[in-house]
Every structure is written in structure tokens, then in C-alpha cells.
Design an enzyme around this catalytic site. Structure first.
Site, PDB file in Angstrom:
ATOM      1  NE  ARG A   1      -4.334  -1.424   0.044  1.00  0.00           N
ATOM      2  CZ  ARG A   1      -4.418  -2.525  -0.679  1.00  0.00           C
ATOM      3  NH1 ARG A   1      -3.637  -2.542  -1.543  1.00  0.00           N
ATOM      4  NH2 ARG A   1      -5.497  -3.321  -0.543  1.00  0.00           N
TER       5      ARG A   1
ATOM      6  CD  GLU B   1      -2.951   3.110  -5.782  1.00  0.00           C
ATOM      7  OE1 GLU B   1      -3.897   2.561  -6.437  1.00  0.00           O
ATOM      8  OE2 GLU B   1      -1.908   2.875  -5.393  1.00  0.00           O
TER       9      GLU B   1
ATOM     10  CG  HIS C   1      -3.190  -0.698  -7.254  1.00  0.00           C
ATOM     11  ND1 HIS C   1      -3.396  -0.298  -6.039  1.00  0.00           N
ATOM     12  CD2 HIS C   1      -2.857  -2.246  -7.098  1.00  0.00           C
ATOM     13  CE1 HIS C   1      -3.567  -0.941  -5.099  1.00  0.00           C
ATOM     14  NE2 HIS C   1      -3.413  -2.239  -5.713  1.00  0.00           N
TER      15      HIS C   1
END
Ligand code: NAP
Length: 307
Positions: free
Chosen positions: A222, A251, A270
Site C-alpha cells: 500500500r 492513485e 497498481h
């Protein structure tokens, strides 16, 4: 049996079809259509409104491995079990990603790319493998799969977790007292810690400066585990040789963020492990069947620990 499925930005209809095939007796609604009292809520980053409109009866399934976003929802019922995805096809993808980053660092591919830009034919001295440790920060489902993938290459492997582990070929470090010796051996530091109040900002100046000179950081967990300014400082000073980052505090990573154009940073959006519908649905459906049969399920989240 009634199921509520909530998954923004994902292919909810494909999930519904796969769930319906696995659990033909289920009535499946897709949020924001919602029965008031579904037996199970299957959610990913749900809005607070969901738990004010819906009162799931038996369990909440988190459609991802990390539960940080779910536990932060203020309306989340306190008394229901939360069950997360464990592996569900993600571990293999993580192992690929980390193996690639580790070998790229060990074989100094960035240095060769720089030499190629200048048309310089310059063989480099091979790095001693025995001194090139890989540190697995977080040693649960994903960390252990990564260790299995790296084992054949012969790097010294170490893990750091809350509780001590006993896995052949991996030196186990646990808790804050062991953090310093763990960091000292990690020429590649791979982070798969969950985001919790204890781990937030753990990759800051205080830890990054303890890594060996020229170390490489891989964060696939994370974004809030990293203190961005501290990481950039350690890269700029040359203490760290590189960082491979898949997750970020914001993000999508904002276009003006320094990571985008930093010569020592590799950014991916991601994607180190994407959620696979068939594996995930099979795991959720098996969990629901076990609960219906009064059996225990794996992946139950410990809310006190935060993962
Ligand atoms: N980038 C992506 O697409 C993606 C995909 C999937 C998952 N993830 C992230 O990866 C994380 C890990 O997934 P997982 O399935 O491997 O989780 P897991 O099986 O729960 O493993 C978590 C590991 O972190 C350790 N840990 C937790 N808090 C700690 C602390 N304060 N100090 C030291 N160690 C600590 C745990 O220690 P113990 O073993 O002692 O409990 C465990 O080894 C998820 O939480 C998620 O955020 C990211």
C-alpha cells in the site's frame, strides 16, 4: 440465500455470472440495488451509505486481500465477520513481479540501460550473490509465495513479520527489536505489509537509511507505507539505487508527482497483482458454503490487528 455484490469500476456483471454459476440458489443484487438484509455482502471499497442501507446478516466478504479501506468505513458493522481474499491467484502474480524486480537489480540492468544510451561496452563485475540479501517485509500469504519463487536463485532470504516464522531457507526476524538487523541484510527490500496504524509510514528515513548502500525498494503493498519525500531523499543521495513502486498514497499517481520522472524509480499503476474473477469467486463461494454448513473459513480478518 441473498447476496449483495458491490464493486465500483469492475466487471460486476461478470462477477454476478460467475457467482450465479457457483451458487445457483443465490439471489444476487448489484449495488446500488440492494436487499435490506442480504445474508452476505461482497464488497470492495464500499461507500459508507452501503452499511446504513444494508444490514448483512452472516458475513462481509472483502473482494481483495487488503482490508484497510473497508476497516476505515465508519458505518462498518462491528459484530460481523469480515473475510478477505487470500491469494486467489494474486500470489503467483506478485512472485513474478518481485522476481523481475529482484533480478533486474541484481543483474544491474538499469546500469546497462544507461551504458547502452551512451553506446558504452562496459562489462561490470558480477555482484557476489552471497552478499545480496532479499528482505521480505511482511511474510504472510504473499511474502511466503515470493520466498518460494526466489528460493531457486540462491539469494540469502530473510523475512520480517509480527510473529516469528520457521520456513526452511528464510531467516526469520520479528517485531520492532528485529527490524534493524533485518534491514541491514536487505539489498532488495520487498514490502507486503498490510496498511495498519502500526505500518503507516514504516518506509521512511528511519528505516530506509538502515538498508545497505545501493539497496532497492519494492513496494507492492500500500502507498501509505512509504514516506514519499524520505524515499526520494534516499534515492537522490545515492543511498538507495532504485525503487519499484506499484502502489501510492494517491492513485492514480498525480501527474506532477516526483516519482513519475525520477531516474531511479519504476512506476506501475497498481497492477502487481490484479483480482482474478474465477479464482476469487471460487474462494468466496467456497467460504459461503462452509459458513452455510457451520464450518470455519480461512481469511477471517482480525479487526484488532487491522489485517
Ligand atoms: N498491489 C496489489 O495489487 C496488492 C494485491 C494484494 C495484496 N496487496 C497488499 O498486500 C498485503 C499483504 O497481503 P497478504 O495476503 O500477504 O497478507 P497477510 O497474509 O495477512 O500477511 C501480512 C504480513 O504482514 C505482517 N505484519 C502485519 N503487521 C505487522 C507489523 N506491525 N509488524 C510486522 N509485521 C507485520 C504479518 O505478520 P504475522 O505473519 O506475524 O501476522 C504477515 O506476515 C495486503 O494487506 C494488501 O494491502 C496489494
Amino acid at each position: 440465500m441473498k447476496i449483495l455484490l458491490q464493486m465500483p469500476g469492475r466487471d460486476a456483471e461478470s462477477w454476478r455470472a460467475a457467482l450465479a454459476a457457483a451458487l445457483p440458489e443465490a439471489e444476487i443484487a448489484i449495488w446500488p440495488v440492494a436487499p435490506a438484509d442480504p445474508d452476505y455482502a461482497l464488497v470492495w471499497r464500499p461507500p459508507a451509505e452501503l452499511f446504513t442501507r444494508v444490514r448483512a446478516v452472516k458475513a462481509i466478504f472483502n473482494l481483495g486481500a487488503g482490508v484497510d479501506a473497508l476497516l476505515a468505513v465508519p458505518t462498518l458493522p462491528r459484530d460481523l465477520p469480515i473475510i478477505r481474499l487470500t491469494d486467489a491467484g494474486m500470489a503467483e502474480q506478485m512472485a513474478e513481479y518481485v522476481t523481475l524486480a529482484t533480478l533486474r537489480a541484481y543483474r544491474e540492468m538499469d546500469a546497462y540501460a544507461a551504458q547502452q544510451r551512451d553506446a558504452r561496452w562496459l562489462p561490470r563485475t558480477r555482484l557476489a550473490k552471497a552478499g545480496f540479501g532479499v528482505g521480505l517485509m511482511g511474510f504472510g500469504v504473499l511474502g511466503q509465495a515470493i520466498a518460494r519463487a526466489l528460493a531457486p536463485f540462491g539469494f540469502p532470504l530473510a523475512s520480517w513479520s509480527r510473529t516469528r516464522k520457521s520456513i526452511d531457507g528464510v531467516t526469520s526476524f520479528a517485531g520492532t527489536v528485529d527490524l534493524r538487523p533485518f534491514l541491514k541484510m536487505a539489498h532488495v527490500l520487498v514490502c507486503t505489509l498490510p496498511s495498519t496504524p502500526e505500518t503507516n509510514g514504516i518506509l521512511g528515513r528511519h528505516t530506509l537509511s538502515q538498508l545497505p548502500q545501493g539497496a532497492h525498494v519494492v513496494n507492492i503493498a500500500r502507498g501509505d507505507l512509504v514516506v514519499d519525500a524520505d524515499l526520494i531523499e534516499c534515492l537522490d543521495s545515492g543511498h538507495l539505487a532504485g525503487a519499484t513502486l506499484d502502489v501510492f498514497r494517491a492513485e492514480p499517481l498525480p501527474v506532477d508527482h516526483a516519482f513519475w520522472h525520477h531516474p531511479r524509480v519504476t512506476v506501475t499503476p497498481h497492477v502487481s497483482a490484479v483480482t482474478l474473477i474465477s479464482e476469487s469467486v471460487a474462494q468466496v463461494a467456497a467460504g459461503i458454503r462452509r459458513i452455510e454448513n457451520g464450518q470455519t473459513v480461512t481469511g477471517v480478518v482480525d479487526r484488532r490487528r487491522g489485517y
